[in-house]
Design a protein around this motif. Sequence first.
Motif, PDB file in Angstrom:
ATOM      1  N   ILE A 146      -3.120 -74.880   2.504  1.00 22.72           N
ATOM      2  CA  ILE A 146      -4.459 -75.290   2.071  1.00 22.72           C
ATOM      3  C   ILE A 146      -5.332 -74.043   1.998  1.00 22.72           C
ATOM      4  O   ILE A 146      -5.365 -73.249   2.943  1.00 22.72           O
ATOM      5  CB  ILE A 146      -5.089 -76.290   3.064  1.00 22.72           C
ATOM      6  N   THR A 147      -6.027 -73.871   0.884  1.00 17.35           N
ATOM      7  CA  THR A 147      -6.906 -72.718   0.721  1.00 17.35           C
ATOM      8  C   THR A 147      -8.344 -73.182   0.559  1.00 17.35           C
ATOM      9  O   THR A 147      -8.618 -74.046  -0.287  1.00 17.35           O
ATOM     10  CB  THR A 147      -6.497 -71.879  -0.503  1.00 17.35           C
ATOM     11  N   ILE A 148      -9.241 -72.653   1.370  1.00 12.83           N
ATOM     12  CA  ILE A 148     -10.683 -72.885   1.198  1.00 12.83           C
ATOM     13  C   ILE A 148     -11.259 -71.604   0.604  1.00 12.83           C
ATOM     14  O   ILE A 148     -11.383 -70.577   1.286  1.00 12.83           O
ATOM     15  CB  ILE A 148     -11.376 -73.204   2.534  1.00 12.83           C
ATOM     16  N   ASP A 149     -11.566 -71.638  -0.678  1.00 12.88           N
ATOM     17  CA  ASP A 149     -11.979 -70.430  -1.388  1.00 12.88           C
ATOM     18  C   ASP A 149     -12.909 -70.813  -2.542  1.00 12.88           C
ATOM     19  O   ASP A 149     -12.468 -71.507  -3.455  1.00 12.88           O
ATOM     20  CB  ASP A 149     -10.752 -69.684  -1.908  1.00 12.88           C
ATOM     21  N   PRO A 150     -14.160 -70.402  -2.528  1.00 15.34           N
ATOM     22  CA  PRO A 150     -14.781 -69.553  -1.511  1.00 15.34           C
ATOM     23  C   PRO A 150     -15.281 -70.364  -0.329  1.00 15.34           C
ATOM     24  O   PRO A 150     -15.543 -71.554  -0.464  1.00 15.34           O
ATOM     25  CB  PRO A 150     -15.968 -68.948  -2.263  1.00 15.34           C
ATOM     26  N   ILE A 151     -15.366 -69.709   0.832  1.00 15.07           N
ATOM     27  CA  ILE A 151     -16.065 -70.331   1.946  1.00 15.07           C
ATOM     28  C   ILE A 151     -17.560 -70.132   1.726  1.00 15.07           C
ATOM     29  O   ILE A 151     -17.980 -69.229   0.999  1.00 15.07           O
ATOM     30  CB  ILE A 151     -15.595 -69.753   3.295  1.00 15.07           C
ATOM     31  N   GLY A 204     -25.166 -83.844   7.533  1.00 20.41           N
ATOM     32  CA  GLY A 204     -23.873 -84.412   7.920  1.00 20.41           C
ATOM     33  C   GLY A 204     -22.715 -83.609   7.378  1.00 20.41           C
ATOM     34  O   GLY A 204     -22.748 -83.172   6.222  1.00 20.41           O
ATOM     35  N   PRO A 205     -21.660 -83.419   8.187  1.00 23.26           N
ATOM     36  CA  PRO A 205     -20.538 -82.575   7.759  1.00 23.26           C
ATOM     37  C   PRO A 205     -19.684 -83.177   6.650  1.00 23.26           C
ATOM     38  O   PRO A 205     -18.961 -82.445   5.969  1.00 23.26           O
ATOM     39  CB  PRO A 205     -19.715 -82.410   9.045  1.00 23.26           C
ATOM     40  N   ALA A 206     -19.766 -84.497   6.441  1.00 21.09           N
ATOM     41  CA  ALA A 206     -18.868 -85.136   5.478  1.00 21.09           C
ATOM     42  C   ALA A 206     -19.544 -85.533   4.168  1.00 21.09           C
ATOM     43  O   ALA A 206     -18.884 -86.066   3.280  1.00 21.09           O
ATOM     44  CB  ALA A 206     -18.231 -86.376   6.113  1.00 21.09           C
ATOM     45  N   VAL A 207     -20.847 -85.293   4.045  1.00 22.75           N
ATOM     46  CA  VAL A 207     -21.499 -85.655   2.782  1.00 22.75           C
ATOM     47  C   VAL A 207     -21.106 -84.654   1.696  1.00 22.75           C
ATOM     48  O   VAL A 207     -20.516 -83.607   1.976  1.00 22.75           O
ATOM     49  CB  VAL A 207     -23.032 -85.706   2.931  1.00 22.75           C
ATOM     50  N   ALA A 217      -8.941 -75.930  13.171  1.00 26.94           N
ATOM     51  CA  ALA A 217      -8.037 -76.501  12.163  1.00 26.94           C
ATOM     52  C   ALA A 217      -6.949 -77.349  12.846  1.00 26.94           C
ATOM     53  O   ALA A 217      -6.617 -78.450  12.381  1.00 26.94           O
ATOM     54  CB  ALA A 217      -7.404 -75.388  11.336  1.00 26.94           C
ATOM     55  N   LYS A 218      -6.404 -76.852  13.956  1.00 29.67           N
ATOM     56  CA  LYS A 218      -5.346 -77.604  14.659  1.00 29.67           C
ATOM     57  C   LYS A 218      -5.897 -78.892  15.268  1.00 29.67           C
ATOM     58  O   LYS A 218      -5.197 -79.903  15.341  1.00 29.67           O
ATOM     59  CB  LYS A 218      -4.714 -76.726  15.745  1.00 29.67           C
ATOM     60  N   GLY A 233     -14.537 -83.366   4.023  1.00 30.29           N
ATOM     61  CA  GLY A 233     -15.362 -83.320   5.224  1.00 30.29           C
ATOM     62  C   GLY A 233     -14.681 -82.582   6.365  1.00 30.29           C
ATOM     63  O   GLY A 233     -15.308 -81.792   7.077  1.00 30.29           O
ATOM     64  N   LEU A 234     -13.364 -82.816   6.549  1.00 28.36           N
ATOM     65  CA  LEU A 234     -12.633 -82.109   7.602  1.00 28.36           C
ATOM     66  C   LEU A 234     -12.566 -80.608   7.326  1.00 28.36           C
ATOM     67  O   LEU A 234     -12.701 -79.789   8.243  1.00 28.36           O
ATOM     68  CB  LEU A 234     -11.213 -82.677   7.731  1.00 28.36           C
ATOM     69  N   LEU A 235     -12.379 -80.248   6.060  1.00 30.73           N
ATOM     70  CA  LEU A 235     -12.340 -78.815   5.730  1.00 30.73           C
ATOM     71  C   LEU A 235     -13.697 -78.172   5.979  1.00 30.73           C
ATOM     72  O   LEU A 235     -13.781 -77.012   6.404  1.00 30.73           O
ATOM     73  CB  LEU A 235     -11.906 -78.620   4.275  1.00 30.73           C
ATOM     74  N   ASN A 236     -14.775 -78.907   5.697  1.00 33.01           N
ATOM     75  CA  ASN A 236     -16.095 -78.360   6.019  1.00 33.01           C
ATOM     76  C   ASN A 236     -16.253 -78.172   7.523  1.00 33.01           C
ATOM     77  O   ASN A 236     -16.862 -77.208   7.974  1.00 33.01           O
ATOM     78  CB  ASN A 236     -17.209 -79.263   5.496  1.00 33.01           C
ATOM     79  N   MET A 237     -15.674 -79.086   8.303  1.00 35.95           N
ATOM     80  CA  MET A 237     -15.754 -78.924   9.761  1.00 35.95           C
ATOM     81  C   MET A 237     -14.949 -77.715  10.227  1.00 35.95           C
ATOM     82  O   MET A 237     -15.285 -77.092  11.235  1.00 35.95           O
ATOM     83  CB  MET A 237     -15.275 -80.207  10.450  1.00 35.95           C
TER      84      MET A 237
END
Length: 478
Positions: A4-9, A119-122, A420-421, A432-436
């Motif tokens: 999984i790649t988060i780009d750009p952060i 909110g982290p999931a919006v 992440a773990k 939302g999880l990736l934002n967290m």
Amino acid sequence: MKKITIDPITRLEGHGKIEIFLDEQGNVQSSYLQIPELRGFEKFCEGRLAEDMPQLTSRICGVCPVAHHFASTKALDMAFGVEPTSTAKKLRELMYCGYIIYDHILHFYFLAAPDFVVGPAVKPSERNIIGIINKLGVEIGKEVIKHRAFGQKITEILGGKATHPVCGLPGGISKGLTEEERIKIEKMLVSCLEFSKTTLKLFEQLVLSNEKYKSLVTGDVYKLETYYMGLVDDKNQLNFYDGKIRVVTPDGKEFVKFSPANYLDIISERVESWTYSKMTYLKKLGHESGTYKVGALARLNVSDKIATPLAAAEFTQMYKFFGRKPVHNSLAYHWSRIVELLYASERGLELVRDKEITSPNLRNSSEKNPGEGIGIVEAARGTLIHHYKLTKDGLIEKLNLIVPTTSNSAAINSTINIAAKNLIKNGEVSEGLLNMVEMAYRAYDPCFACATHLFGERTSLTINIYDSRKKLIKKITK
């Protein structure tokens, strides 16, 4: 293996990406925060006039130029063997309070708070300052913008420019403070003090009184036990501008306290092949055991107390809430910044009401031949070190910069890996999880623009060329 790649952060200074690797069961095996940009300041500053360094190095960053300006100026104080006048020291520290005010307001309201207030999931399009204003109201938004502008106005009055100051000189400062300017700054700081109290109340209402967020702040999702480093005064009290560097162990005992001139005996740097940011560690412990953190939470963890009364009470309240010191929960960085916002407002008022602050005694001169100088201050993001070796003609022969994000780099990577773990299980991944996961690095307020000076030890650069359909057609590595 799935990647999984988060780009750009997002919501940070600089550029980066996160790579998360999952095992066959869809659980996180490992993750990396990569910083792909290169700045090269440590190389191209060589050969430049020493007196140009406070202006050159302040361009490293658009959000903490004051920190680089005064770390550089203090390095020149030492290199030219001259002690600044008492008035100059107070003016430098007063300007520093303005910088901390605007920087901490920026991080809390613009970068961090959207995760808690909105909110982290919006949707990402709503997790920003506009989302904050929609939730808290236009009047709060106006107060945020006004008080951040006050911090920058204070630095402009004292430093000559709102963003990149030009006032620092070896032995002092180039510009004094008039009585009219003093009154203007005092009024702004009185307002900033009240705004700091408001911000602390908001944090309590929106974060600490919300059980979901409270469990994130106090739980294990973002928790990492390390050593901590920060400047303290001669009473082991919080100090942004001057003092000795104190390091405490994970259980809060003093590990070492040292003067800036001795930093190379305590800190070492290492290079990783997958990032342009170096990583630091405590030399005595080695890089596997010597990870330490810097920044707002680290500063409070290494301080025995705070000298100003209101911030001191909040300091006590924070550690009472967690029931231990040091606090290892990374999201506590946000609370720590607001405590420091209050301290900067109180300390600024003490300085601007000091009778000496308008004295014309602004600079001591030096007859010493140029030599070697080390300047250390606390940037908003943590301990900042400038080390210059000058030629007999006053040119930069060699320089070393250790910026806060370099010191925090190993801890940021470990915190991302832990988060992440804890958050990604059995292959279930949502935006939302990736934002967290991203909330892990946001807690540290990293500045990758500051951190990527590396040049020489690793010079490889990869260029990807895509066609009009975004298909990779060629990769060039030099």
